[in-house]
Design an enzyme around this catalytic site. Structure first.
Site, PDB file in Angstrom:
ATOM      1  N   GLU A  98      43.998  46.148  44.882  1.00  0.00           N
ATOM      2  CA  GLU A  98      43.591  44.877  44.292  1.00  0.00           C
ATOM      3  C   GLU A  98      42.484  44.198  45.108  1.00  0.00           C
ATOM      4  O   GLU A  98      42.622  43.980  46.309  1.00  0.00           O
ATOM      5  CB  GLU A  98      44.824  43.956  44.203  1.00  0.00           C
ATOM      6  CG  GLU A  98      44.561  42.537  43.749  1.00  0.00           C
ATOM      7  CD  GLU A  98      44.036  42.418  42.316  1.00  0.00           C
ATOM      8  OE1 GLU A  98      44.407  43.251  41.469  1.00  0.00           O
ATOM      9  OE2 GLU A  98      43.250  41.490  42.062  1.00  0.00           O
TER      10      GLU A  98
ATOM     11  N   THR B 140      41.370  44.259  36.245  1.00  0.00           N
ATOM     12  CA  THR B 140      42.126  45.329  36.899  1.00  0.00           C
ATOM     13  C   THR B 140      42.432  46.490  35.945  1.00  0.00           C
ATOM     14  O   THR B 140      42.301  47.650  36.312  1.00  0.00           O
ATOM     15  CB  THR B 140      43.440  44.734  37.438  1.00  0.00           C
ATOM     16  OG1 THR B 140      43.101  43.772  38.428  1.00  0.00           O
ATOM     17  CG2 THR B 140      44.331  45.773  38.052  1.00  0.00           C
TER      18      THR B 140
ATOM     19  N   HIS C 270      45.722  39.764  45.614  1.00  0.00           N
ATOM     20  CA  HIS C 270      45.265  39.108  44.379  1.00  0.00           C
ATOM     21  C   HIS C 270      44.878  37.662  44.664  1.00  0.00           C
ATOM     22  O   HIS C 270      45.523  36.978  45.451  1.00  0.00           O
ATOM     23  CB  HIS C 270      46.385  39.152  43.335  1.00  0.00           C
ATOM     24  CG  HIS C 270      45.935  38.834  41.941  1.00  0.00           C
ATOM     25  ND1 HIS C 270      45.761  37.546  41.488  1.00  0.00           N
ATOM     26  CD2 HIS C 270      45.602  39.642  40.908  1.00  0.00           C
ATOM     27  CE1 HIS C 270      45.344  37.584  40.229  1.00  0.00           C
ATOM     28  NE2 HIS C 270      45.237  38.854  39.861  1.00  0.00           N
TER      29      HIS C 270
ATOM     30  N   ASP D 252      39.493  47.739  42.805  1.00  0.00           N
ATOM     31  CA  ASP D 252      39.295  47.558  41.356  1.00  0.00           C
ATOM     32  C   ASP D 252      38.130  46.639  41.023  1.00  0.00           C
ATOM     33  O   ASP D 252      37.398  46.864  40.066  1.00  0.00           O
ATOM     34  CB  ASP D 252      40.587  47.093  40.664  1.00  0.00           C
ATOM     35  CG  ASP D 252      41.135  45.789  41.218  1.00  0.00           C
ATOM     36  OD1 ASP D 252      40.595  45.261  42.212  1.00  0.00           O
ATOM     37  OD2 ASP D 252      42.125  45.286  40.644  1.00  0.00           O
ATOM     38  N   HIS D 253      37.979  45.581  41.805  1.00  0.00           N
ATOM     39  CA  HIS D 253      36.915  44.601  41.546  1.00  0.00           C
ATOM     40  C   HIS D 253      36.791  43.664  42.743  1.00  0.00           C
ATOM     41  O   HIS D 253      37.560  43.771  43.690  1.00  0.00           O
ATOM     42  CB  HIS D 253      37.189  43.821  40.253  1.00  0.00           C
ATOM     43  CG  HIS D 253      38.561  43.192  40.208  1.00  0.00           C
ATOM     44  ND1 HIS D 253      38.956  42.214  41.085  1.00  0.00           N
ATOM     45  CD2 HIS D 253      39.635  43.427  39.412  1.00  0.00           C
ATOM     46  CE1 HIS D 253      40.199  41.856  40.821  1.00  0.00           C
ATOM     47  NE2 HIS D 253      40.648  42.591  39.822  1.00  0.00           N
TER      48      HIS D 253
HETATM   49  C1  GP9 Z   1      48.469  42.352  37.647  1.00  0.00           C
HETATM   50  C2  GP9 Z   1      47.312  42.850  38.441  1.00  0.00           C
HETATM   51  C3  GP9 Z   1      46.184  41.875  38.513  1.00  0.00           C
HETATM   52  O1  GP9 Z   1      49.278  43.326  37.099  1.00  0.00           O
HETATM   53  O2  GP9 Z   1      46.971  44.139  38.198  1.00  0.00           O
HETATM   54  O3  GP9 Z   1      45.270  41.935  37.493  1.00  0.00           O
HETATM   55  P1  GP9 Z   1      43.922  41.045  37.551  1.00  0.00           P
HETATM   56  O4  GP9 Z   1      44.358  39.611  37.313  1.00  0.00           O
HETATM   57  O5  GP9 Z   1      43.295  41.222  38.911  1.00  0.00           O
HETATM   58  O6  GP9 Z   1      43.079  41.580  36.461  1.00  0.00           O
END
Ligand code: GP9
Length: 421
Positions: free
Chosen positions: A39, A82, A195, A255-256
Site C-alpha cells: 500500500e 489499489t 494507507h 500500488d500508488h
Molecule cells: C483497501 C485497500 C486500500 O482494501 O486496498 O485501497 P485504496 O483506498 O488505497 O484504493
C-alpha cells in the site's frame, strides 16, 4: 462506433510488441510465487535515509541479493486506485477512469497471471486484511483466476490499525495459511497499514521524526512505510523458519502514491527532503522487484515501465507462455524502449517515454502541454512529442476496446474451436 476484433489486434501489434531476448528467462521456473502489493509504497524511500535513519532496511537488503530491481517503474492506475493496480499488474491492461475495473468488467474473461500459473498446476489465492467486498474484490477474483480469498472476515482481527488488520498480524497469519497449502502456490498478498492518513500508535512507530515533521502527512507516511518494511522483514524471516523461503519467488511493488503533490504540504516537504521539485514523475514512481532465492542474479533494470508491464516481465522469469495476444505491456528485463501511459491524476494522453515525462494540458488538449526530463526536471519542448502522445491515447483506447468487447474471451473461444478441429 465499435472497432472490429481484427482492428484491435492490429493496433495491439503496432503499439505493444514484445521485445526479443531471453535475459533472466525461467530463473524462477517451478518455484512458488508470492506477489506483494504494498500500500502506497513510493520509490523514493528505497535506499534512502531520513534524519540519520534508514527508511526501508529490509527492502534494501532484499534488493542487494538475488533480486531484479526495476527502478523506473510507475503506477498506471485508473479510478479504482489499489484495485486497479492489482488489475493492471495481473492482466497487462490499462484501467479506465470511469470506475474500478473489478466492477465494470467483473464478468469478463481474463487470462492473467493467476490463470497462467494455474495452468502449470499452481493453487492461486489472495490474502488481504480488509473487507472482502471492498473494490468488489470478492466478486471479481474468480474471473481473475483466484480460487480463494482470505479477507478480514476470514482472519483473526487481533491487531487493527487504520482500516483493517495490521500488516504484522496479517503476515503472521499468512505463514499459517501458506504452511497448509499444497505447492506450488501463487499467493497474492495486499498490505494495508501504510494507507492514508498514515496513523500509527506510538508503540508501532519506530522512526525518530524531526520536530517539524511531526503531525505532517510526510512524517506520518514515512512512519508507516517503515512499519510496512519491518512487517516484511519479519515475514521473510518467518518464511525461512517455515522452510518456504528457498523455493519461493517473492515479487513486490507499490500500488500508488502516498503523498499527493496537490494535497497538504506534501509538495513543500518533499521538495525539502529530495532537494528538487516534487513532480508527477516522482509521485507516480513505485518500486518493483523480483527476488529469486538462490538464483545468484542481482540487477537493477532501468527500462521505463509500469504495472501494465508486470505480467510479461514475470512470465519471462517464471517461463510462462502467454497464449493470447491482448497484452499491452512488455517484458522489462529484455525491453530497451520503455513507455507508460497514465489514466489518473493526470489527463489522458500523459505518459513517460524513457527519461521524458509529458503532462497533457489541464484542458486535455495537446497544445499547452508540458514535458520535462526525469531526475533533473529540465523542461523539454512538449510540442515535439505528438507521436508519443498519440501512442498514449491509442494504448488507453485499445485497452478499453479489449475490455468493452470482452475480446480475450472471443480469442480463447476461437482457439478452443481451432484445437478441436
Ligand atoms: C483497501 C485497500 C486500500 O482494501 O486496498 O485501497 P485504496 O483506498 O488505497 O484504493
Amino acid at each position: 462506433e465499435e472497432v472490429s476484433a481484427d482492428e484491435v489486434l492490429d493496433t495491439v501489434q503496432e503499439v505493444a510488441f514484445q521485445p526479443k531476448g531471453t535475459k533472466y528467462k525461467g530463473i524462477g521456473e517451478g518455484k512458488n510465487v508470492i506477489l506483494l502489493q504494498v500500500e502506497a509504497l513510493q520509490n523514493f524511500v528505497i535506499g534512502a535515509e531520513y534524519n540519520g535513519q534508514v527508511l526501508t532496511p529490509n527492502l534494501n537488503a532484499l534488493i542487494k541479493q538475488d533480486t531484479l530491481y526495476y527502478d523506473r517503474y510507475y503506477t498506471n492506475i485508473g479510478k479504482g486506485n489499489t484495485a486497479d493496480a492489482e488489475f493492471s499488474t495481473l492482466n497487462s491492461l490499462y484501467p479506465v477512469i470511469d470506475r474500478e475495473c473489478y466492477t465494470l468488467y467483473e464478468q469478463n474473461t481474463f487470462n492473467g497471471l493467476p490463470w497462467l500459473l494455474r495452468d502449470k498446476g499452481y493453487n492461486a489465492f489472495v490474502i488481504h486484511g480488509y473487507k472482502g467486498e471492498f473494490w468488489n474484490r470478492e466478486a471479481a477474483y474468480p474471473a481473475q483466476g483466484f480460487e480463494d480469498f482470505y479477507s478480514m472476515e476470514d482472519m483473526e482481527a487481533d491487531d487493527i490499525i487504520g482500516l483493517g488488520i495490521s500488516d504484522k498480524s496479517m503476515f503472521k497469519q499468512t505463514i499459517d495459511i501458506l504452511k497448509e497449502k499444497k505447492q506450488p502456490f501463487f499467493s497474492f498478498i495486499i498490505t494495508l497499514t501504510s494507507h492514508h492518513p498514515f496513523i500509527l500508535e506510538e508503540e508501532d512507530a519506530s522512526l525518530q521524526l524531526k520536530e517539524e515533521d511531526i503531525g505532517t502527512k510526510f512524517g506520518s507516511y514515512l512512519q508507516t512505510v517503515r512499519y510496512a518494511d519491518e512487517a516484511l522483514g519479519q515475514f521473510i524471516t518467518d518464511l525461512k523458519t517455515a522452510g518456504l523461503y528457498e523455493d519461493t519467488v517473492i515479487a513486490l511493488y507499490g500500488d500508488h502514491h502516498g503523498l499527493n503533490l496537490n494535497m497538504d504540504d506534501n509538495a513543500v516537504l518533499m521538495e525539502k527532503y529530495l532537494g528538487r521539485t516534487y513532480d508527477y514523475d516522482e509521485m507516480l514512481r513505485v518500486p518493483m522487484l523480483i527476488h529469486v532465492p538462490g538464483s545468484g542474479v542481482t540487477d537493477t533494470i532501468s527500462t521505463t515501465g509500469g504495472q501494465v508491464d508486470f505480467l510479461p516481465t514475470i512470465a519471462n522469469v517464471m517461463n510462462l507462455e502467454i497464449s493470447q495476444p491482448y497484452i499491452l505491456g512488455q517484458d522489462l528485463s529484455n525491453a530497451k524502449d520503455g513507455f507508460v501511459a497514465f489514466t489518473a491524476y493526470l489527463f489522458e494522453g500523459s505518459f513517460i517515454h524513457n527519461e521524458v515525462m509529458f503532462e497533457i494540458s489541464r484542458e486535455g488538449v495537446f497544445e499547452g502541454s508540458r514535458a520535462w526530463k526525469i531526475g533533473t526536471n529540465e523542461p523539454i519542448d512538449a510540442s515535439m512529442l505528438e507521436d508519443e502522445y498519440k501512442k498514449a491515447i491509442t494504448l488507453k483506447k485499445t485497452s478499453e476496446d479489449i475490455l468493452n468487447q470482452n475480446l480475450i474471451q472471443e480469442y480463447l473461444n476461437m482457439d478452443t474451436i481451432k484445437s478441436e478441429d
